[in-house]
Write a protein that holds these residues in place. Structure first.
Motif, PDB file in Angstrom:
ATOM      1  N   LEU A 111       0.847  -1.189   0.000  1.00  0.00           N
ATOM      2  CA  LEU A 111       0.000   0.000   0.000  1.00  0.00           C
ATOM      3  C   LEU A 111       0.884   1.241   0.000  1.00  0.00           C
ATOM      4  O   LEU A 111       1.677   1.463   0.916  1.00  0.00           O
ATOM      5  N   TRP A 155      -2.753   0.441  -4.201  1.00  0.00           N
ATOM      6  CA  TRP A 155      -2.378  -0.936  -3.898  1.00  0.00           C
ATOM      7  C   TRP A 155      -1.589  -1.443  -5.098  1.00  0.00           C
ATOM      8  O   TRP A 155      -2.076  -1.431  -6.235  1.00  0.00           O
ATOM      9  N   ALA A 191       0.209  -4.259   2.356  1.00  0.00           N
ATOM     10  CA  ALA A 191      -1.224  -3.950   2.294  1.00  0.00           C
ATOM     11  C   ALA A 191      -1.984  -4.784   3.305  1.00  0.00           C
ATOM     12  O   ALA A 191      -1.851  -6.016   3.318  1.00  0.00           O
TER      13      ALA A 191
END
Length: 509
Positions: A111, A155, A191
């Motif tokens: 992320l 992402w 993430a």
């Protein structure tokens, strides 16, 4: 190393423009390799002008004459390196060992969070920085607050598999800050699993691989059989193209007389960016193998492709239903590679621009969509204050796989756009003009740009009595130089027609 032993050779052609190169690839063959190579050429902003493809089922040899699209910088050495990375290596036993050892590990998602202040073209600059960093964004959420503060979340996968090493984090963040400014805040973390499925269930289920590493779960016969069972069902694509009155003229024919063991597929249509990628992607989806192919783009802008294909059993396609399905799928993939939709949103306080495209058999979205769309919007002076990228997966069967012959998974790019004043884009005429600019950048068709510029400028000028869109008079900005981009000179009249409504300071991502 001897040139004859190199897997990829990129050389300048004598007496040709500096933007043109010949790309030669010689490596072990694999079903789906053509998709990966065509995808790579598209990702580098290259147009294929001529091509020859030959394989004996074990070894393949490909030659492409390519040229840079307008406004795309040359990165020939990087292209060579990335092409070498996707080509199989070794022969016979070594090749099988390579396939076993090279099964890609599941890439961990990361992320990227970016915070800064809004400016014109920000999202486009950021998209370019992430591409140069050799990362792939599979989901994104971009927002702009009323005070101009931007908070973006991406992402992504690291194509080098070096994250979260500190040197790699620093490299990516430095590129982001170089594009957006030194005061930009940038962080990269693994993430969170719950963030992958937020808003969509597909992102956590689809695995990303090269098409050559994917074993197909469907073929033409299964597709046709499943479609018969689906007749009468209500499964249809949720997204529609707003202004596609009729599909582009695409001629597809098949011939079983030329070769006793292959079906000859002939495609004739107007050339555009990504044409070969869309063709090869549709063939891989049907698990068809290309034994020989020839691509030629003529001076008038028409492209002709001849491919000799076989089914998974190594034979030609003789069943009439299967041949018709092949024709229909190729025609659709070539004529309508993306769906573009514009509509009023949030009680008509803003305009929603949506672009959707089928993912390939490896679970990857179409290259350069965000880059091309934001380039077109930036050139037209349209503001973006919110954007999302996500994957919509169709219904799954009892085994958790997409229904064969049913709707395909799509990568969706959604932008909330507005004029600098904060008002939505009003009227079908204005939306059609934005549609044309976005589509021209996505397809890279200079001929189309010339036609839409002339048509739009003439019809819109006449419809408004010579006073711009919706009767708004032209401002002095109409005579200002337009931002650089594909076909900037050719679409100048179109953007001048729009500029009458977009006065004042231009904002947005």
């Amino acid at each position: 190393m001897d040139l004859e032993e190199e897997t990829v050779i990129i050389r300048r052609l004598p007496d040709e423009d500096l933007s043109m190169r010949e790309v030669r690839i010689s490596c072990p063959d694999a079903t789906g390799l053509g998709v990966d190579i065509a995808r790579m050429l598209l990702d580098f902003g290259l147009r294929i002008l001529k091509g020859d493809i030959s394989t004996d089922g074990s070894w393949c040899f490909l030659i492409f004459k390519v040229c840079l699209s307008s406004g795309v910088p040359p990165r020939w050495q990087l292209l060579k390196s990335r092409l070498e990375g996707i080509c199989p290596k070794g022969t016979d036993t070594l090749q099988r060992l390579w396939r076993w050892r090279s099964v890609p590990k599941e890439q961990p998602p990361f992320l990227l969070q970016v915070a800064g202040y809004d400016r014109q073209g920000m999202l486009h600059s950021l998209s370019h920085a992430l591409w140069e960093s050799d990362t792939t964004v599979f989901k994104a959420h971009i927002t702009t607050s009323p005070n101009g503060k931007v908070s973006d979340m991406f992402w992504l996968y690291d194509n080098r598999n070096e994250l979260p090493e500190s040197h790699r984090v620093l490299e990516i963040c430095d590129r982001v800050k170089g594009a957006l400014g030194p005061d930009t805040e940038c962080t990269i973390t693994p993430a969170p699993p719950d963030s992958l499925s937020a808003g969509t269930s597909a992102s956590s289920k689809l695995l990303r691989k090269a098409c050559k590493d994917v074993t197909s779960t469907s073929n033409l016969r299964r597709i046709v059989g499943s479609k018969k069972q689906l007749v009468g069902s209500s499964s249809e694509a949720a997204l529609k193209d707003s202004f596609a009155g009729r599909q582009a003229e695409v001629e597809v024919t098949v011939d079983n007389e030329t070769s006793p063991s292959h079906t000859m597929l002939t495609l004739r249509c107007r050339d555009r960016k990504g044409l070969l990628y869309d063709l090869f992607r549709s063939l891989k989806d049907m698990d068809l193998r290309v034994a020989y192919g020839k691509i030629e783009v003529y001076e008038e802008g028409m492209c002709e492709v001849d491919l000799f294909v076989q089914d998974v059993e190594g034979t030609r396609i003789s069943d009439s239903e299967l041949l018709q399905e092949l024709i229909d799928r190729v025609r659709t993939a070539v004529a309508l590679p993306v769906l573009i939709s514009l509509k009023d949103s949030f009680d008509a306080t803003c305009t929603e621009l949506t672009i959707s495209a089928n993912i390939d058999s490896g679970g990857r979205g179409r290259p350069r969509v965000t880059f091309d769309v934001t380039q077109g919007l930036s050139a037209a002076g349209v503001g973006v204050f919110m954007a999302d990228v996500y994957i919509e997966q169709p219904d799954l069967d009892a085994f958790g796989l997409p229904v064969v012959g049913g709707p395909q998974a799509q990568e969706v790019h959604r932008f909330l756009i507005h004029m600098p004043s904060g008002q939505p884009v009003s009227g079908d005429r204005d939306k059609k003009a934005i549609y044309d600019v976005v589509k021209a950048h996505l397809m890279g068709t200079s001929v189309q740009q010339q036609q839409l510029a002339a048509t739009a400028a003439g019809s819109l000028y006449a419809a408004t009595g010579g006073g711009g869109l919706s009767g708004a008079p032209f401002s002095s900005a109409a005579s200002a130089p337009l931002p650089a981009g594909p076909g900037g000179e050719q679409q100048s009249n179109l953007l001048r027609a729009l500029s009458g409504k977009w006065k004042g300071k231009v904002g947005g991502l």
